[in-house]
Design an enzyme around this catalytic site. Structure first.
Site, PDB file in Angstrom:
ATOM      1  N   CYS A 276      82.095  56.541 107.322  1.00  0.00           N
ATOM      2  CA  CYS A 276      83.353  55.431 107.132  1.00  0.00           C
ATOM      3  C   CYS A 276      83.738  55.041 105.808  1.00  0.00           C
ATOM      4  O   CYS A 276      84.893  55.036 105.452  1.00  0.00           O
ATOM      5  CB  CYS A 276      82.847  54.044 107.868  1.00  0.00           C
ATOM      6  SG  CYS A 276      81.693  53.297 107.058  1.00  0.00           S
ATOM      7  N   HIS A 333      80.689  48.556 108.058  1.00  0.00           N
ATOM      8  CA  HIS A 333      81.967  49.499 108.396  1.00  0.00           C
ATOM      9  C   HIS A 333      82.898  49.115 107.549  1.00  0.00           C
ATOM     10  O   HIS A 333      83.323  47.998 107.055  1.00  0.00           O
ATOM     11  CB  HIS A 333      82.401  49.229 109.826  1.00  0.00           C
ATOM     12  CG  HIS A 333      83.220  50.330 110.198  1.00  0.00           C
ATOM     13  ND1 HIS A 333      83.249  51.562 110.028  1.00  0.00           N
ATOM     14  CD2 HIS A 333      84.486  50.029 110.728  1.00  0.00           C
ATOM     15  CE1 HIS A 333      84.385  52.123 110.487  1.00  0.00           C
ATOM     16  NE2 HIS A 333      85.194  51.268 111.009  1.00  0.00           N
ATOM     17  N   ASP A 356      92.102  51.740 110.276  1.00  0.00           N
ATOM     18  CA  ASP A 356      90.733  52.297 110.088  1.00  0.00           C
ATOM     19  C   ASP A 356      90.801  53.706 110.584  1.00  0.00           C
ATOM     20  O   ASP A 356      90.951  54.272 111.743  1.00  0.00           O
ATOM     21  CB  ASP A 356      89.868  51.539 111.190  1.00  0.00           C
ATOM     22  CG  ASP A 356      88.662  51.919 111.319  1.00  0.00           C
ATOM     23  OD1 ASP A 356      88.190  52.570 110.466  1.00  0.00           O
ATOM     24  OD2 ASP A 356      87.673  51.260 111.960  1.00  0.00           O
ATOM     25  N   ASN A 396      84.672  39.583 116.772  1.00  0.00           N
ATOM     26  CA  ASN A 396      84.114  38.104 117.261  1.00  0.00           C
ATOM     27  C   ASN A 396      83.238  38.540 118.542  1.00  0.00           C
ATOM     28  O   ASN A 396      83.480  37.655 119.690  1.00  0.00           O
ATOM     29  CB  ASN A 396      85.467  37.679 117.864  1.00  0.00           C
ATOM     30  CG  ASN A 396      86.269  37.088 116.749  1.00  0.00           C
ATOM     31  OD1 ASN A 396      86.180  35.891 115.962  1.00  0.00           O
ATOM     32  ND2 ASN A 396      87.158  38.173 116.449  1.00  0.00           N
TER      33      ASN A 396
END
Length: 607
Positions: A276, A333, A356, A396
């Site tokens: 990543c 990440h 992303d 969350n």
């Protein structure tokens, strides 16, 4: 002088008029590249090419061989062409406003100003000039130039009204990647290299290759004027050129340039670099090169679950070994943030958008996410944007640990409602330190707004776990605390703290273990096991030293440098207790010293 958007008008003059004037002959054309590049903040690419930013004029000079320009008999029409006739695809023309001024610095020379509008398409253009003089018409190709987004222009959606931020998020070629775990953040340098030779052409090639991503729009390339669609194409293309299974070890890269060059020189075949941090960094390079302010963000504790995006479960056996399951808790990440005003969301001002490029597993397969308005993630407006629900759920999510016993029965040993997305950081502007931007993505735990968002998004919270994630009511408080900050080659020293909260004594047997964990939560070798019996008197606090030697962990440590130490009570005691700690082994620093030497200076004029 006339612009290409005007219609040409035929003018008829008496023949005797032309007898006094010859057809004007176009001579040299000076594109004035050094000056234009400096004004447009593109001189970092070099000044041998005309690289300009839209919404801002650039000037060049046209000289003539035989006489001065006479507006009464001389006319000029300018056209600019871009698109993919360079790549054997379609061709189209786009008109710019062209203004000619006659303030010359030399005789027989005019100054021409070209203004690319703030909604001009990104790419390479050819500039043509057609001259009509004394009834005779001829055409000259003046050369090519590149048009980029312009964060200095208030009319451009990528406008950023802060010079220090523009210098950091557009002009800075040197960045920092943050890794490790949230209690021990490490960093390493990364060279974005957006101004290196050939990188701009590689970035435009990425857009050409990704044109098919916009079905029906690639024929006219109209999507190239919108940073939202450009970012979607780049976000789609970066992982398309990746292979996680083979090739160079991900952590051996320290810059984007070799990766992009290998992709381009290898005829656009996938580069096997995959993780990543490098994906987000390569995307940041491409976005900055194209003129979109961008930065790399690191989030610590990032869940990846195919079944329940709002809950992640990890399973341990009776020795404390982390078993490989479907769910993974990534220790960190990285993704990309880019600055733009979202016209599709009726935004009049720019803001950070989350992109992303790492394909993450979802219920519908792997997919990249974004652009997602960062504020919509914090507010829980999940239907507002691209993939907002994915980012919200992963920031969350609940995190639960289960103990798998010999009879296949599973017992929940802890549930933490706040580990995921607990710290998000990025490099600070003009500094080597990091900036905590967690508040941009989520409200502080316990705030009324946080409860409202959790309720609106139907998040099932175990409110009791907000105070203490460990579910045991045995009256024993336990935690692992680092006694040193281990460097590679050093032993790991810990203090195991146990506190008896009750008035009666406790005798407990614990199993301890240590194993390697990759950054994306995959458990690897369990290289150390032990067991110990602990006797605690009423209200007693005990500190037990633990040591994991280098000879034990060294042969197993991977590139990620992360291990997990776990202590779990024996099930025969009747009470289930568990405590764990992620530990990062620091890489040894590389210190370069220049040996002092004497240099005698001589006056070359006397030699």
């Amino acid at each position: 002088m006339r612009s290409s958007s005007d219609h040409l008008t035929c003018h008829f003059f008496p023949l005797c008029f032309f007898l006094h004037l010859a057809v004007i002959e176009l001579g040299d054309v000076d594109l004035n590249c050094p000056s234009n590049c400096q004004i447009h903040n593109t001189h970092f690419f070099g000044t041998d090419r005309q690289i300009i930013r839209r919404g801002q004029a650039f000037n060049f000079y046209a000289s003539f061989h035989n006489r001065e320009w006479d507006d009464s008999v001389d006319q000029a029409t300018f056209t600019v062409e871009t698109g993919s006739h360079f790549q054997n695809l379609c061709r189209f023309s786009q008109s710019f406003s062209v203004i000619a001024s006659y303030k010359t610095h030399q005789p027989k020379c005019i100054n021409i100003s070209v203004f690319p509008p703030s909604n001009a398409c990104l790419g390479r253009y050819i500039l043509n000039m057609q001259i009509t003089s004394c009834g005779h018409t001829y055409q000259r190709c003046l050369g090519d130039f590149y048009v980029l987004f312009n964060p200095w222009c208030a009319d451009d959606p990528v406008y950023l009204d802060n010079q220090a931020q523009r210098e950091e998020y557009i002009l800075n070629e040197h960045g920092i990647l943050y890794e490790g775990v949230h209690k021990h953040i490490t960093s390493r340098p990364w060279h974005f290299g957006q101004f290196e030779d050939g990188i701009l052409d590689i970035c435009l090639k990425i857009l050409d290759m990704g044109a098919s991503y916009h079905h029906g729009s690639d024929r006219d390339h109209c999507w190239r004027n919108d940073p939202v669609h450009v970012s979607m194409v780049v976000n789609h293309m970066i992982p398309e050129n990746n292979d996680y299974l083979k090739g160079t070890k991900p952590f051996s890269w320290n810059g984007s340039v070799p990766i992009l060059q290998q992709w381009y020189n290898g005829r656009c075949r996938p580069v096997r670099y995959g993780y990543c941090g490098s994906l987000a960094s390569v995307m940041c390079t491409v976005m900055r090169c194209l003129g979109i302010p961008s930065r790399v963000v690191t989030n610590f504790c990032f869940p990846c679950s195919n079944e329940n995006p709002l809950g992640i479960n990890e399973i341990f056996d009776c020795t404390g070994k982390n078993l490989c399951g479907k769910d993974k808790l990534w220790r960190y990440h990285c993704w990309n943030e880019s600055w733009m005003a979202r016209r599709d969301l009726n935004q009049c001002c720019g803001d950070w958008q989350c992109l992303d490029p790492t394909p993450l597993e979802t219920g519908r397969g792997s997919a990249c996410s974004g652009p997602t308005w960062v504020r919509s993630i914090r507010e829980g407006d999940l239907d507002l944007d691209y993939d907002g629900h994915y980012m919200f759920s992963r920031l969350n999510s609940n995190y639960a640990g289960w103990l798998s016993q010999n009879n296949a029965k599973k017992t929940k040993v802890f549930c933490d409602a706040w580990p995921c997305g607990q710290q998000l950081i990025t490099k600070s502007v003009g500094s080597e330190q990091f900036e905590d931007i967690t508040g941009n993505y989520k409200y502080e735990l316990g705030m009324m707004k946080w409860y409202c968002n959790a309720s609106n998004c139907h998040i099932d919270r175990e409110l009791s776990s907000l105070k203490n994630p460990f579910l045991s009511d045995s009256g024993i408080n336990t935690r692992l605390k680092m006694a040193n900050c281990p460097m590679y080659g050093e032993d790991v020293q810990l203090h195991w703290l146990l506190e008896n909260l009750r008035s009666e004594p406790k005798n407990l047997k614990f199993n301890l273990c240590a194993q390697i964990i990759t950054y994306n939560g995959c458990p690897m070798d369990q290289f150390w096991k032990d067991s110990v019996t602990v006797a605690l008197g009423p209200r007693e606090v005990k500190k037990i030293p633990l040591c994991v030697s280098y000879s034990q962990y060294g042969p197993y440590l991977s590139d990620h440098n992360i291990m997990k130490v776990v202590a779990v009570s024996d099930s025969e005691c009747g009470e289930v207790l568990m405590v764990s700690r992620d530990i990062v082994i620091n890489r040894p620093p590389v210190i370069v010293k220049v040996k002092s030497f004497n240099c005698e200076l001589c006056d070359l004029r006397n030699v």
